[in-house]
Write a protein that holds these residues in place. Structure first.
Motif, PDB file in Angstrom:
ATOM      1  N   VAL A   1       0.837  -1.204   0.000  1.00 27.72           N
ATOM      2  CA  VAL A   1       0.000   0.000   0.000  1.00 27.72           C
ATOM      3  C   VAL A   1       0.872   1.255   0.000  1.00 27.72           C
ATOM      4  CG1 VAL A   1      -1.692   1.329   1.319  1.00 27.72           C
ATOM      5  CG2 VAL A   1      -1.941  -1.145   1.118  1.00 27.72           C
ATOM      6  N   ASP A   2       1.925   1.252   0.837  1.00 27.38           N
ATOM      7  CA  ASP A   2       2.799   2.427   0.904  1.00 27.38           C
ATOM      8  C   ASP A   2       3.518   2.674  -0.424  1.00 27.38           C
ATOM      9  OD1 ASP A   2       2.097   2.971   3.487  1.00 27.38           O
ATOM     10  OD2 ASP A   2       3.863   2.045   4.403  1.00 27.38           O
ATOM     11  N   LEU A   3       3.936   1.594  -1.063  1.00 25.55           N
ATOM     12  CA  LEU A   3       4.583   1.744  -2.371  1.00 25.55           C
ATOM     13  C   LEU A   3       3.608   2.284  -3.408  1.00 25.55           C
ATOM     14  CD1 LEU A   3       6.753  -1.518  -2.497  1.00 25.55           C
ATOM     15  CD2 LEU A   3       7.569   0.830  -2.212  1.00 25.55           C
ATOM     16  N   GLU A   4       2.360   1.858  -3.312  1.00 22.10           N
ATOM     17  CA  GLU A   4       1.343   2.367  -4.236  1.00 22.10           C
ATOM     18  C   GLU A   4       1.075   3.847  -3.972  1.00 22.10           C
ATOM     19  OE1 GLU A   4      -1.665   2.308  -7.254  1.00 22.10           O
ATOM     20  OE2 GLU A   4       0.207   1.262  -6.830  1.00 22.10           O
ATOM     21  N   VAL A   5       1.033   4.230  -2.700  1.00 25.22           N
ATOM     22  CA  VAL A   5       0.859   5.646  -2.359  1.00 25.22           C
ATOM     23  C   VAL A   5       2.011   6.473  -2.933  1.00 25.22           C
ATOM     24  CG1 VAL A   5       0.861   7.321  -0.464  1.00 25.22           C
ATOM     25  CG2 VAL A   5      -0.505   5.235  -0.277  1.00 25.22           C
ATOM     26  N   ALA A   6       3.224   5.961  -2.780  1.00 27.38           N
ATOM     27  CA  ALA A   6       4.398   6.668  -3.311  1.00 27.38           C
ATOM     28  C   ALA A   6       4.327   6.794  -4.833  1.00 27.38           C
ATOM     29  CB  ALA A   6       5.674   5.947  -2.896  1.00 27.38           C
ATOM     30  N   ARG A   7       3.899   5.715  -5.480  1.00 24.15           N
ATOM     31  CA  ARG A   7       3.781   5.736  -6.951  1.00 24.15           C
ATOM     32  C   ARG A   7       2.752   6.766  -7.396  1.00 24.15           C
ATOM     33  NH1 ARG A   7       0.719   4.010 -11.007  1.00 24.15           N
ATOM     34  NH2 ARG A   7      -0.872   3.229  -9.582  1.00 24.15           N
ATOM     35  N   LEU A   8       1.602   6.762  -6.745  1.00 28.69           N
ATOM     36  CA  LEU A   8       0.535   7.698  -7.107  1.00 28.69           C
ATOM     37  C   LEU A   8       0.959   9.133  -6.837  1.00 28.69           C
ATOM     38  CD1 LEU A   8      -2.509   5.693  -5.718  1.00 28.69           C
ATOM     39  CD2 LEU A   8      -2.053   6.179  -8.121  1.00 28.69           C
ATOM     40  N   ASN A   9       1.618   9.372  -5.713  1.00 28.19           N
ATOM     41  CA  ASN A   9       2.073  10.728  -5.398  1.00 28.19           C
ATOM     42  C   ASN A   9       3.111  11.205  -6.404  1.00 28.19           C
ATOM     43  OD1 ASN A   9       0.405  11.070  -3.183  1.00 28.19           O
ATOM     44  ND2 ASN A   9       1.910  10.312  -1.719  1.00 28.19           N
ATOM     45  N   ALA A  10       3.982  10.297  -6.837  1.00 26.20           N
ATOM     46  CA  ALA A  10       4.989  10.667  -7.845  1.00 26.20           C
ATOM     47  C   ALA A  10       4.313  11.058  -9.155  1.00 26.20           C
ATOM     48  CB  ALA A  10       5.952   9.508  -8.062  1.00 26.20           C
TER      49      ALA A  10
END
Length: 262
Positions: free
Chosen positions: A14-23
């Motif tokens: 989930v955290d990696l997905e959040v980082a991807r979306l924020n990027a």
């Protein structure tokens, strides 16, 4: 695997997905700026074509004024020729007239050049205006798509962030702190074990460590990179087959010859 570790595995996803979306969200303003820059370039081509046509028209008027002034001068010289008293004066007037006529010819040639160039500039202007119209429509489409994508990504990021917070509340505080510390320094904190290796740093794990990981009774850390390790039996087909046939001594020896690395 321990319940907290299962939650950390999901939390990391989930955290990696959040980082991807924020990027991706951070990249959207740059994308919009690049789109606007392309449109600005098309507008500039139109303005340049218009400016060139305006400059040509201005030059043409100036040349025509010069021709008019020279024609007035010639008319004046010719009117004076009837009152001259010597051949020298008459020749001087003819020379002035000839010189003025030569200048007129030069300006008329320039006028013709401007008129011929005007046709080319007009074609360039029409092409630039057509390109600008098409570019404007394309830019609006791209902006609409980018804004729509941004809205969807913001919603997805908010949803993922909410899930992250929910999972964090469910994980033991000390373990969560370790997860955050390792993830901050390593990029991600939880690594799967496949075929006796930590998939993050590719170091072969000691048999005793593998035994603890498979037992799933405690949280086990990679001796090399410090990440939290987890094991999924169905991802370890070769290992399971070796264990079922009693062929495990090769793996027991292999870890000893793998160099330490992070």
């Amino acid at each position: 695997m321990p319940t907290d570790l299962e939650k950390l595995v999901e939390l990391q996803k989930v955290d990696l997905e959040v980082a991807r979306l924020n990027a991706q969200l951070e990249a959207i303003p740059k994308t919009l700026a690049r789109i606007d820059a392309q449109l600005a370039a098309s507008r500039q081509r139109v303005e340049d074509a218009r400016a060139a046509m305006k400059a040509g028209e201005s030059a043409k008027r100036q040349y025509e004024q010069e021709v008019g002034s020279l024609q007035d001068k010639i008319a004046k010289f010719r009117s004076q020729s009837s009152s001259v008293k010597t051949n020298e004066q008459y020749k001087a007037l003819l020379s002035e007239i000839a010189h003025a006529e030569g200048e007129i010819a030069g300006y008329e040639e320039k006028i013709i050049g401007v008129m011929l160039n005007a046709d080319s500039l007009l074609a360039q202007l029409a092409s630039a205006e057509a390109a600008l119209k098409a570019e404007s429509a394309d830019v609006e489409r791209k902006k609409t798509e980018a804004n729509s994508e941004a809205s969807a990504e913001r919603a997805a990021a908010a949803q993922a962030q909410a899930r992250s917070q929910e999972l964090r509340r469910q994980v033991e505080e000390t373990l969560l702190a370790t997860y955050d510390r390792v993830r901050k320094s390593r990029g991600y904190a939880v690594a799967e074990v496949i075929e006796h290796r930590c998939t993050a740093c590719q170091v072969m794990l000691r048999p005793q460590v593998m035994s603890h990981i498979r037992a799933a009774q405690e949280v086990v850390y990679c001796d090399s990179c410090g990440r939290l390790l987890y094991y999924v039996p169905e991802h370890n087909v070769k290992t399971a087959a070796a264990n079922n046939t009693g062929i495990s001594h090769q793996a027991d020896r292999e870890w000893m010859i793998v160099p330490s690395m992070c």
